[in-house]
Design a protein around this motif. Structure first.
Motif, PDB file in Angstrom:
ATOM      1  N   ILE A   7       4.927   0.291   8.697  1.00 29.08           N
ATOM      2  CA  ILE A   7       4.970  -0.527   7.482  1.00 29.08           C
ATOM      3  C   ILE A   7       6.323  -1.213   7.393  1.00 29.08           C
ATOM      4  N   PRO A   8       6.372  -2.527   7.487  1.00 32.17           N
ATOM      5  CA  PRO A   8       7.647  -3.246   7.446  1.00 32.17           C
ATOM      6  C   PRO A   8       8.476  -2.905   6.212  1.00 32.17           C
ATOM      7  N   GLY A   9       9.697  -2.475   6.450  1.00 33.29           N
ATOM      8  CA  GLY A   9      10.604  -2.173   5.349  1.00 33.29           C
ATOM      9  C   GLY A   9      10.418  -0.804   4.731  1.00 33.29           C
ATOM     10  N   HIS A  10       9.371  -0.085   5.102  1.00 35.27           N
ATOM     11  CA  HIS A  10       9.076   1.205   4.480  1.00 35.27           C
ATOM     12  C   HIS A  10       9.062   2.370   5.464  1.00 35.27           C
ATOM     13  N   GLY A  11       9.018   2.088   6.754  1.00 33.68           N
ATOM     14  CA  GLY A  11       8.880   3.170   7.723  1.00 33.68           C
ATOM     15  C   GLY A  11       7.424   3.405   8.065  1.00 33.68           C
ATOM     16  N   GLY A  12       6.999   4.664   7.989  1.00 31.44           N
ATOM     17  CA  GLY A  12       5.646   5.005   8.381  1.00 31.44           C
ATOM     18  C   GLY A  12       4.720   5.259   7.209  1.00 31.44           C
ATOM     19  N   VAL A  13       3.457   5.495   7.541  1.00 31.64           N
ATOM     20  CA  VAL A  13       2.464   5.809   6.515  1.00 31.64           C
ATOM     21  C   VAL A  13       2.807   7.126   5.829  1.00 31.64           C
ATOM     22  N   MET A  14       3.212   8.121   6.608  1.00 30.33           N
ATOM     23  CA  MET A  14       3.594   9.404   6.011  1.00 30.33           C
ATOM     24  C   MET A  14       4.746   9.252   5.031  1.00 30.33           C
ATOM     25  N   ASP A  15       5.646   8.335   5.304  1.00 27.63           N
ATOM     26  CA  ASP A  15       6.768   8.106   4.394  1.00 27.63           C
ATOM     27  C   ASP A  15       6.303   7.583   3.038  1.00 27.63           C
TER      28      ASP A  15
END
Length: 271
Positions: free
Chosen positions: A231-239
């Motif tokens: 996810i751009p700017g957010h890291g991963g889905v788990m994050d």
């Protein structure tokens, strides 16, 4: 474009997409839950799997694929839970034999239950829609206010060895805000279960923060800053869903006690 701008734009796009799928419900939302579970499993194994096993250790993937297919086809709650238990036991046994530990089995359980709770909470009726909106309101408000209250007030750290940025002031502020959001949704829904939903909101707010700390511990344990860069700017889905999926499972359990495992939302919002 700055990282903050990218974070805001991708966050808005994700919020619109998630709320749209939540409104539609049924198969589209169930497939969304499948996507969440698959992404969580991918990121979990990416972080925890030893390098020497990454090209040869495929049994967890096979088990997870079966679970994702079963979830997508809408098997009953009981059948899915039995499949998830069997898959976890099989992967745990093989992990013991191969000397890879219990991380693979934990990933199968964590990812499958994440998708399961979301899918079976939403279902395809009005009660399911209200249950998911209630979940979003509590978890998102908790996360947002915990961040801003913590930054504003500071104070003692909540778990410095796991997540140095989190404070007790933020945790308490987030919990109070999450409780308030849950109570507001409860009254707007007009179900009459205000006491039950207020207690549920309090529990979900606390549980979501525990889920956030749990993922932070897993990342720190394996030397990862983000679960991935999906996810751009957010890291991963788990994050993004660490607190949400744990809270979803807690709400599923609460609804199941109040109603049934096949339609837990009815026990909370069916009145």
């Amino acid at each position: 474009m700055s990282n903050l701008q990218l974070r805001i734009i991708s966050g808005l796009v994700l919020a619109v997409a998630v709320l749209t799928l939540t409104w539609i419900g049924g198969l589209p939302f169930r497939l969304f839950a499948v996507l969440i579970a698959g992404a969580v499993f991918y990121e979990w194994t990416r972080m925890t799997r030893p390098a020497h096993l990454r090209s040869m250790w495929l049994m967890p993937e096979a088990c997870m694929a079966i679970l994702l297919i079963a979830l997508g086809f809408g098997v009953s709650a009981g059948s899915f839970l039995l499949l998830a238990l069997a898959a976890t036991v099989i992967v745990a046994a093989l992990g013991f034999v191969r000397g890879s530990g219990s991380w693979e089995a934990a990933g199968v359980a964590y990812a499958s239950l994440s998708g399961f709770a979301l899918a079976f909470l939403r279902g395809d009726d009005q009660a399911g829609l209200l249950a998911i909106l209630f979940l979003f309101a509590v978890v998102w408000t908790t996360d947002t206010l915990a961040y801003f209250v913590g930054r504003s007030l500071g104070g003692p750290k909540l778990a410095p060895a796991i997540s140095p940025g989190k404070t007790w002031s933020g945790a308490v502020g987030g919990t109070v805000a999450g409780l308030a959001a849950g109570v507001i949704v409860s009254f707007l829904a007009g179900t009459g279960n205000h006491l039950l939903l207020g207690l549920a909101a309090l529990l979900l707010s606390v549980v979501s923060q525990i889920g956030d700390l749990f993922e932070s511990w897993v990342k720190r344990r394996h030397g990862c800053k983000d679960s991935s860069q999906l996810i751009p700017g957010h890291g991963g889905v788990m994050d993004r869903v660490d607190g949400l999926v744990v809270a979803a499972l807690a709400l599923y359990v609460i609804g199941s006690v109040a109603a049934s495992a096949d339609n837990p939302a009815q026990g909370l919002f069916g009145g």
